[in-house]
Design a protein around this motif. Structure first.
Motif, mmCIF file in Angstrom:
data_model
loop_
_atom_site.group_PDB
_atom_site.id
_atom_site.type_symbol
_atom_site.label_atom_id
_atom_site.label_comp_id
_atom_site.label_asym_id
_atom_site.label_seq_id
_atom_site.Cartn_x
_atom_site.Cartn_y
_atom_site.Cartn_z
ATOM 1 N N THR A 93 45.674 50.448 39.340
ATOM 2 C CA THR A 93 46.228 50.242 37.990
ATOM 3 C C THR A 93 46.350 48.752 37.697
ATOM 4 O OG1 THR A 93 47.512 52.259 38.272
ATOM 5 C CG2 THR A 93 48.127 50.853 36.437
ATOM 6 N N TYR A 94 45.951 48.369 36.490
ATOM 7 C CA TYR A 94 46.087 46.981 36.030
ATOM 8 C C TYR A 94 46.916 46.980 34.750
ATOM 9 C CZ TYR A 94 42.642 45.627 39.469
ATOM 10 O OH TYR A 94 42.002 45.401 40.658
ATOM 11 N N ILE B 199 39.459 53.448 36.990
ATOM 12 C CA ILE B 199 40.408 52.330 37.075
ATOM 13 C C ILE B 199 41.295 52.451 35.839
ATOM 14 C CG2 ILE B 199 40.684 49.822 36.944
ATOM 15 C CD1 ILE B 199 37.955 49.528 38.277
ATOM 16 N N VAL B 200 42.620 52.470 36.018
ATOM 17 C CA VAL B 200 43.531 52.616 34.878
ATOM 18 C C VAL B 200 44.006 51.236 34.438
ATOM 19 C CG1 VAL B 200 45.767 53.526 34.122
ATOM 20 C CG2 VAL B 200 44.246 54.942 35.514
ATOM 21 N N ILE C 262 41.404 37.432 32.581
ATOM 22 C CA ILE C 262 41.206 38.818 33.035
ATOM 23 C C ILE C 262 40.432 38.885 34.362
ATOM 24 C CG2 ILE C 262 41.228 39.640 30.634
ATOM 25 C CD1 ILE C 262 38.188 40.251 31.029
ATOM 26 N N THR C 263 40.362 37.746 35.094
ATOM 27 C CA THR C 263 39.593 37.774 36.351
ATOM 28 C C THR C 263 40.118 38.797 37.370
ATOM 29 O OG1 THR C 263 40.813 35.799 37.022
ATOM 30 C CG2 THR C 263 38.578 35.459 36.228
ATOM 31 N N PRO C 264 41.460 39.056 37.483
ATOM 32 C CA PRO C 264 41.874 40.107 38.435
ATOM 33 C C PRO C 264 41.226 41.460 38.133
ATOM 34 C CG PRO C 264 43.783 38.820 37.743
ATOM 35 C CD PRO C 264 42.638 38.379 36.882
ATOM 36 N N GLY D 234 38.558 43.607 40.287
ATOM 37 C CA GLY D 234 38.819 45.029 40.551
ATOM 38 C C GLY D 234 37.599 45.899 40.275
ATOM 39 N N ILE D 235 36.828 45.548 39.230
ATOM 40 C CA ILE D 235 35.604 46.317 38.913
ATOM 41 C C ILE D 235 34.630 46.217 40.086
ATOM 42 C CG2 ILE D 235 33.571 46.418 37.398
ATOM 43 C CD1 ILE D 235 35.413 45.552 35.078
#
Length: 626
Positions: free
Chosen positions: A182-183, A144-145, A202-204, A208-209
């Motif tokens: 990408t985040y 995950i980037v 940072i919940t998005p 994603g994790i």
């Protein structure tokens, strides 16, 4: 007790000793270049998942618990934390970003199933990013980037995203790995999102994790677990840490410890712990897919496999890149021996170095012809410097020699290690940087403009990097940002010019005086202040010319009955030049060494007596001519 100490009861409910369910686990490593915000991101994850009480003082850089890490602002040792988010346990592994600590990275990545690649929105991927990412992709981890620091001026997130994609492509990433999510966000401001739109937290990224990092791959069968890390407790002794890859491990279970050399030791598990928050909690069983700490094993090393006694199968041994640099570690034999440290004998030194090799995979220690000296092999100056600094703080006194690169003979020819050097510098200094590097046998590969900065890439022998950082910072008024990583062994490049100037060497063993230093100031730049204890053979200053000079810096002013006008003016002495341990390691030449004690770092000649020094130089000259 500090957080993370064994035996800290972190949960008090009735399920305290239940085994973990395999389906509710994600193992993720966070990789990034030095100073791109990795430890700050881990802080945000810990706060978001309410690891700490609202009224609990935590400060920043929570995972960098070591004093050296906090002072230097870098991660040196990989660490684990476990958080729970939406009823899923996430094991977070914080890894070092510097290539000198690649040995740490290579083994802990074995515990992960996915990686967060954190990249600065201005700098983009750097040499160490490439190094660690390559290891992660080879292990087939899901990436995950995260593009961090998008709030900074001059940031260029879209260009950086393209550069990351190109890097993945160049590293032969699979089709699936190239399709990475990408985040974007700012760890400092506490938000990450899948677009450039700021959000509250940072919940998005946490969602994603859960979405993109796969559950641990578990194969059917009996117990298999590889030891990838060590912990130590003064109560429980050495503790094995790793990921259970198959079956389950239970408290009191008889196991087979399978070592790299083929030997098998039959032992029994005494206690089991899993990670929770910043600490650990005791359990009776750990299922495949989770990380755990095993207490009660003896004589184990990193890379060993814990297996079922009935069905003994070893996992492949962890391979770590070879060291590229070595140094001679000796006992302190200066006149000030034993005045400062607690551990001063060769036995103390040997035991401490051997203990270090147990957990520091990239380090090698060999005995020499002398019982008082040991040859220590490491990844680079920072890697060896951190070891020396750690020993110094523990109360050791020692002497270390000039760092040397490891030379190999391949097909009868001399080969040496080469590095990929990347320098970002303001445009007006670019020509000075190119001149400095090419003089040290570096070849320029890339030159491009990034905003107001010039981006330069070189291929340079590792020898050429020794002492380069100090010269480059001086030439660019501290503006240059320099990074490098080992690439391969290639043919010997010939002699590389070292330090241009000689040094001033003390003639006597006494206290320095302001009167003497004042009279000698036009001869060089001093490393000592008035009133310091020095000894004969100690390096007290850098000469303004080539060649060494023996000087008397301990002479006091002769007192008379007469006073001449102006002769008693206060001496105006420039403050001494302070040098860090790494700067001293880069500064010294082959006939010099560094005396390291808990409170002092002194540079000195190997032979303190002037006559012995001259004899050594004549012998050396004769050898060269022969």
């Amino acid at each position: 007790m500090p957080p993370g100490h064994f035996g800290v009861p972190l949960r008090a409910d009735g399920n305290r000793l239940q085994a973990e369910s395999v389906m509710d686990i994600r193992n993720i490593a966070i990789i990034a270049h030095v100073d791109h915000g990795k430890t700050t991101l881990v802080d945000r994850i810990l706060h978001t998942t309410k690891v700490f009480r609202d009224n609990q003082e935590t400060g920043e850089l929570i995972m960098d618990s070591n004093d050296l890490e906090r002072e230097r602002g870098i991660t040196i040792f990989s660490k684990n934390a476990a958080v729970t988010y939406k009823d899923v346990k996430i094991n977070v592994i914080d890894t070092p970003g510097h290539a000198d600590f690649g040995g740490e990275v290579e083994r802990v990545l074995k515990m992960a199933d996915g990686v967060i690649l954190l990249v600065d929105a201005f700098e983009g991927p750097m040499p160490q990013t490439r190094f660690v990412l390559q290891k992660a992709l080879q292990l087939n981890l899901k990436p995950i980037v995260v593009i961090n620091k998008v709030d900074k001026p001059n940031c260029r997130p879209d260009e950086v995203h393209d550069a990351v994609f190109e890097l993945f492509f160049n590293l032969d990433a699979s089709e699936e790995q190239l399709n990475f999510p990408t985040y974007y966000g700012s760890g400092k401001n506490g938000w990450f999102n899948d677009s450039l739109t700021p959000v509250e937290d940072i919940t998005p990224l946490m969602d994603g994790i859960l979405k993109y990092v796969p559950e641990p791959k578990v194969t059917e069968g009996t117990l298999q677990m590889q030891i990838t890390s060590l912990d130590y407790s003064s109560f429980l002794g050495r503790i094995a840490v790793g990921k259970v890859t198959r079956g389950s491990i239970k408290e009191n279970q008889p196991i087979a410890l399978m070592q790299a050399d083929g030997t098998v030791k039959k032992q029994r598990v005494k206690e089991l712990y899993v990670f929770e928050g910043m600490g650990k909690r005791k359990v009776t069983e750990v299922m495949a897919g989770d990380l755990c700490a095993v207490v009660g094993l003896e004589g184990f090393n990193i890379g060993d496999t814990i297996s079922d006694q009935e069905n003994m199968e070893a996992l492949p041994v962890i391979s770590v890149d070879e060291p590229t640099m070595n140094m001679l570690f000796s006992i302190n034999n200066s006149p000030f021996y034993g005045k400062d440290g607690k551990f001063v004998t060769s036995r103390h030194l040997r035991d401490r170095l051997m203990k270090e090799t147990e957990k520091n995979l990239a380090l090698r220690v060999f005995d020499t012809d002398s019982g008082d000296s040991f040859q220590v092999y490491g990844r680079g100056i920072l890697h060896l410097g951190v070891l020396i600094e750690t020993m110094r703080r523990e109360g050791y006194e020692l002497t270390v020699g000039q760092p040397q690169v490891i030379v190999k003979h391949i097909d009868g020819k001399r080969h040496e290690p080469y590095e990929n050097l990347v320098v970002d510098v303001p445009q007006e200094f670019a020509s000075k940087v190119i001149d400095l590097v090419t003089r040290r046998k570096g070849e320029m590969l890339v030159m491009e403009t990034k905003g107001e900065m010039q981006h330069l890439e070189f291929e340079i022998p590792s020898r050429g990097l020794i002492g380069l950082r100090t010269q480059m910072l001086t030439a660019t008024t501290g503006e240059a940002v320099m990074n490098h990583r080992f690439t391969e062994y290639k043919g010997w490049k010939g002699s590389i010019p070292g330090r241009n100037n000689g040094v001033l060497i003390s003639k006597n063993t006494e206290k320095t005086t302001g009167y003497s230093i004042d009279k000698l100031q036009d001869r060089g730049t001093f490393f000592v202040d008035p009133g310091e204890d020095i000894y004969a053979g100690q390096i007290v200053a850098e000469n303004i010319k080539p060649g060494d000079l023996v000087v008397n810096v301990t002479e006091g002013k002769k007192l008379t009955n007469h006073r001449a006008s102006g002769s008693d003016d206060a001496t105006r002495i420039a403050p001494k030049t302070l040098m860090t341990l790494e700067e001293c390691m880069e500064y010294i030449q082959h006939d010099e060494c560094i005396e390291v004690t808990p409170n002092f770092i002194r540079m000195r000649k190997i032979y303190l007596d002037e006559n012995e020094r001259n004899r050594f130089q004549k012998m050396l000259k004769a050898d060269v001519e022969a």
